[in-house]
Design an enzyme around this catalytic site. Structure first.
Site, PDB file in Angstrom:
ATOM      1  N   ASP A   1     -19.883  48.589 -48.256  1.00 20.29           N
ATOM      2  CA  ASP A   1     -19.583  48.611 -46.818  1.00 20.29           C
ATOM      3  C   ASP A   1     -18.785  47.385 -46.399  1.00 20.29           C
ATOM      4  O   ASP A   1     -18.112  47.382 -45.379  1.00 20.29           O
ATOM      5  CB  ASP A   1     -20.865  48.763 -45.988  1.00 20.29           C
ATOM      6  CG  ASP A   1     -21.927  47.720 -46.331  1.00 20.29           C
ATOM      7  OD1 ASP A   1     -21.796  47.014 -47.355  1.00 20.29           O
ATOM      8  OD2 ASP A   1     -22.900  47.624 -45.558  1.00 20.29           O
ATOM      9  N   HIS A   2     -18.864  46.323 -47.205  1.00 23.25           N
ATOM     10  CA  HIS A   2     -18.146  45.061 -46.959  1.00 23.25           C
ATOM     11  C   HIS A   2     -18.520  44.133 -48.095  1.00 23.25           C
ATOM     12  O   HIS A   2     -19.479  44.413 -48.823  1.00 23.25           O
ATOM     13  CB  HIS A   2     -18.575  44.422 -45.624  1.00 23.25           C
ATOM     14  CG  HIS A   2     -20.060  44.281 -45.525  1.00 23.25           C
ATOM     15  ND1 HIS A   2     -20.755  43.333 -46.231  1.00 23.25           N
ATOM     16  CD2 HIS A   2     -20.994  45.018 -44.876  1.00 23.25           C
ATOM     17  CE1 HIS A   2     -22.047  43.476 -46.003  1.00 23.25           C
ATOM     18  NE2 HIS A   2     -22.227  44.507 -45.200  1.00 23.25           N
TER      19      HIS A   2
ATOM     20  N   THR B   1     -27.763  50.293 -42.521  1.00 18.73           N
ATOM     21  CA  THR B   1     -27.023  51.341 -43.235  1.00 18.73           C
ATOM     22  C   THR B   1     -27.709  52.709 -43.129  1.00 18.73           C
ATOM     23  O   THR B   1     -27.090  53.661 -42.640  1.00 18.73           O
ATOM     24  CB  THR B   1     -26.768  50.932 -44.699  1.00 18.73           C
ATOM     25  OG1 THR B   1     -26.121  49.654 -44.704  1.00 18.73           O
ATOM     26  CG2 THR B   1     -25.910  51.951 -45.419  1.00 18.73           C
TER      27      THR B   1
ATOM     28  N   HIS C   1     -26.041  36.984 -49.259  1.00 17.37           N
ATOM     29  CA  HIS C   1     -26.324  36.062 -48.147  1.00 17.37           C
ATOM     30  C   HIS C   1     -26.988  34.775 -48.645  1.00 17.37           C
ATOM     31  O   HIS C   1     -26.776  33.715 -48.088  1.00 17.37           O
ATOM     32  CB  HIS C   1     -27.210  36.731 -47.100  1.00 17.37           C
ATOM     33  CG  HIS C   1     -26.468  37.696 -46.213  1.00 17.37           C
ATOM     34  ND1 HIS C   1     -25.489  37.277 -45.338  1.00 17.37           N
ATOM     35  CD2 HIS C   1     -26.549  39.042 -46.073  1.00 17.37           C
ATOM     36  CE1 HIS C   1     -24.999  38.343 -44.688  1.00 17.37           C
ATOM     37  NE2 HIS C   1     -25.627  39.423 -45.119  1.00 17.37           N
TER      38      HIS C   1
ATOM     39  N   SER D   1     -23.093  45.495 -41.377  1.00 20.18           N
ATOM     40  CA  SER D   1     -23.484  46.766 -42.000  1.00 20.18           C
ATOM     41  C   SER D   1     -23.592  47.881 -40.965  1.00 20.18           C
ATOM     42  O   SER D   1     -23.348  49.042 -41.279  1.00 20.18           O
ATOM     43  CB  SER D   1     -24.822  46.624 -42.723  1.00 20.18           C
ATOM     44  OG  SER D   1     -24.693  45.742 -43.802  1.00 20.18           O
TER      45      SER D   1
ATOM     46  N   HIS E   1     -20.565  37.621 -44.326  1.00 18.70           N
ATOM     47  CA  HIS E   1     -19.690  38.638 -44.918  1.00 18.70           C
ATOM     48  C   HIS E   1     -18.255  38.115 -44.953  1.00 18.70           C
ATOM     49  O   HIS E   1     -17.933  37.144 -44.287  1.00 18.70           O
ATOM     50  CB  HIS E   1     -19.716  39.923 -44.076  1.00 18.70           C
ATOM     51  CG  HIS E   1     -21.071  40.558 -44.003  1.00 18.70           C
ATOM     52  ND1 HIS E   1     -21.362  41.599 -43.156  1.00 18.70           N
ATOM     53  CD2 HIS E   1     -22.215  40.290 -44.675  1.00 18.70           C
ATOM     54  CE1 HIS E   1     -22.626  41.943 -43.310  1.00 18.70           C
ATOM     55  NE2 HIS E   1     -23.170  41.173 -44.221  1.00 18.70           N
TER      56      HIS E   1
ATOM     57  N   ASP F   1     -24.648  47.741 -50.843  1.00 18.70           N
ATOM     58  CA  ASP F   1     -24.349  46.909 -49.667  1.00 18.70           C
ATOM     59  C   ASP F   1     -23.856  45.531 -50.098  1.00 18.70           C
ATOM     60  O   ASP F   1     -24.539  44.835 -50.844  1.00 18.70           O
ATOM     61  CB  ASP F   1     -25.598  46.787 -48.785  1.00 18.70           C
ATOM     62  CG  ASP F   1     -25.240  46.451 -47.352  1.00 18.70           C
ATOM     63  OD1 ASP F   1     -24.610  45.402 -47.128  1.00 18.70           O
ATOM     64  OD2 ASP F   1     -25.580  47.239 -46.454  1.00 18.70           O
TER      65      ASP F   1
ATOM     66  N   ASP G   1     -26.471  42.878 -50.938  1.00 19.15           N
ATOM     67  CA  ASP G   1     -26.085  42.122 -49.739  1.00 19.15           C
ATOM     68  C   ASP G   1     -27.040  40.954 -49.484  1.00 19.15           C
ATOM     69  O   ASP G   1     -26.597  39.840 -49.199  1.00 19.15           O
ATOM     70  CB  ASP G   1     -26.077  43.080 -48.540  1.00 19.15           C
ATOM     71  CG  ASP G   1     -25.930  42.374 -47.211  1.00 19.15           C
ATOM     72  OD1 ASP G   1     -24.817  41.901 -46.910  1.00 19.15           O
ATOM     73  OD2 ASP G   1     -26.924  42.280 -46.461  1.00 19.15           O
TER      74      ASP G   1
HETATM   75 ZN   LIG Z   1     -23.802  45.670 -45.323  1.00 19.84          ZN
END
Ligand SMILES: [Zn+2]
Length: 433
Positions: free
Chosen positions: A304-305, A135, A266, A82, A393, A42, A262
């Site tokens: 996913d990004h 997710t 952040h 997500s 993101h 992620d 992820d």
């Molecule tokens: Zn994500």
């Protein structure tokens, strides 16, 4: 036409056919797999991959499997979250940020995990976040908002034979809200045949064909801080999930999420990002090892990004120093927690947990910061020459990696909504958008 030009034209024509018709009937037999291990790091994007290579000092386990790139935008934004990204990868439909397994108008769409289950395959979910997080939720439930985690949990128990991750809170009566109030999902799971485990030791000893492992109330610990817990690693959870699921002769679909890459993004926490990428890579290596021996398993790895808009370099410098991060032994969150109320030990904390001899300016930055976590992470990132553009993101394309039967189908540029169709093609199961 010269011979050279003719060969260019021929190559171009062949290339076009390859892109347009990736699976002609001759390919079909060689693109069949019984099992799929779908792995999501992620927040992982090209800058993470390049940083990780520099951090590790050699190629990663993913590098040799690189197949192409994936567009990530959601139905209502160039920057997906997500929930929308995983919904696209699970159902083949774009949706709005925050929505799980439904289209923007709320219509529930079948997921690739559900389609595999309908074909008699076993199914599993593994994550280092709460297992009810976006997710894993989007592969195994349908709900208007990712926030409704206590309504996600019971759906997941109906759809998955193996669930391993954090999120115990959402399975217990004291914290369940709304429609699920007073239900104890852990007890319900036990009665319907799941083995229940709560720590690393119990996980390793677990037997049976259904397994529920909830190792933390919410998210599990970052890999950097895991030694202070009795939580299993992502690799250990993946290994156990494969062991349980492979008992089914009809095969399995397993989703594995490296959730905390992820989280690290952040917080702009470069060391956490690298350490959780390493934990994810170890799980990928294990999956590849299984797929190599098994010969009947497709492994797909796809972010996913991007999170954080990481870049390699910056700060007006012409280098990057990822190895600085080898000396970091705790997340910025953990370090901030070790600061005294007056933060007079800022330099000491940086020395102890990051191996940094702080300058007076760096210590002052932490002492005066509104947000000490971001101040600490900012200092460490600058030392490593890793830069960030956001705490959120970004909308860049992400890499897709594939290994095993059908891996070639993933070559080129895809939309994230193409992925469940390609997986279904490899599994030879019926799946329409
Ligand atoms: Zn994500």
């Amino acid at each position: 036409m010269t011979r050279k030009l003719a060969s260019i034209v021929l190559a171009t024509v062949l290339a076009c056919f390859h892109v347009g018709f990736p699976a002609n009937s001759a390919d079909a037999a060689s693109t069949k797999a019984k099992n799929v291990i779908f792995m999501v790091p992620d927040g992982f994007s090209p800058a993470y991959a390049a940083s990780y290579r520099l951090y590790k000092g050699e190629l990663s386990a993913m590098d040799s499997m690189l197949a192409g790139m994936v567009r990530t935008y959601s139905a209502n934004s160039a920057l997906t979250d997500s929930a929308a990204a995983a919904t696209a990868m699970a159902t083949g439909h774009k949706t709005n940020n925050g929505m799980i397994g439904t289209t923007p108008d709320g219509k529930q769409r079948r997921t690739i995990l559900e389609a595999a289950r309908e074909q008699g395959k076993s199914t599993g979910l593994v994550a280092t976040s709460s297992i009810t997080d976006a997710t894993p939720a989007a592969f195994s439930s349908h709900i208007a908002s990712r926030e409704e985690e206590s309504d996600i949990a019971p759906q997941q128990l109906e759809n998955a034979d193996v669930l391993l991750g954090g999120g115990k809170t959402f399975f217990l009566p004291e914290s369940l809200g709304g429609k699920q109030k007073s239900r104890n999902l852990v007890e319900e799971a036990r009665r319907s045949g799941y083995t229940i485990v709560e720590d690393r030791t119990q996980l390793q000893a677990a037997k049976g064909s259904k397994l529920l492992g909830l190792f933390a109330g919410g998210d599990m610990a970052p890999e950097l801080d895991r030694e202070h817990t009795n939580e299993p690693s992502l690799k250990e959870m993946t290994a156990k999930a494969i062991d349980v699921l492979r008992q089914n002769k009809a095969g399995f679909f397993l989703l594995v999420e490296g959730s905390q890459i992820d989280s690290a993004g952040h917080y702009n926490d470069a060391a956490w990002a690298m350490k959780d990428t390493q934990a994810f890579e170890e799980a990928v290596a294990l999956a590849i090892d299984f797929a190599t021996k098994d010969g009947n398993t497709l492994v797909v790895v796809v972010g996913d990004h991007d999170t954080g808009g990481m870049s390699v370099g910056g700060y007006g410098q012409t280098d990057a120093k990822l190895k600085v991060l080898h000396h970091v032994t705790a997340s910025g969150l953990y370090m901030a927690d070790k600061l005294k109320a007056d933060r007079s030990n800022a330099a000491e904390v940086l020395k102890t947990y990051a191996g940094i001899d702080a300058t007076a300016e760096e210590a002052a930055k932490i002492q005066n910061a509104e947000d000490t976590v971001h101040a600490i992470n900012g200092i460490i990132s600058e030392r490593a020459l890793i830069s960030w553009t956001t705490y959120l993101h970004t909308g860049v394309d992400v890499q897709i990696y594939a290994f095993g039967p059908g891996a070639d189908l993933f070559r080129g540029l895809h939309d994230n909504t193409d992925l469940p169709l390609l997986v279904a093609q490899v599994l030879h199961i019926d799946f329409k958008r």
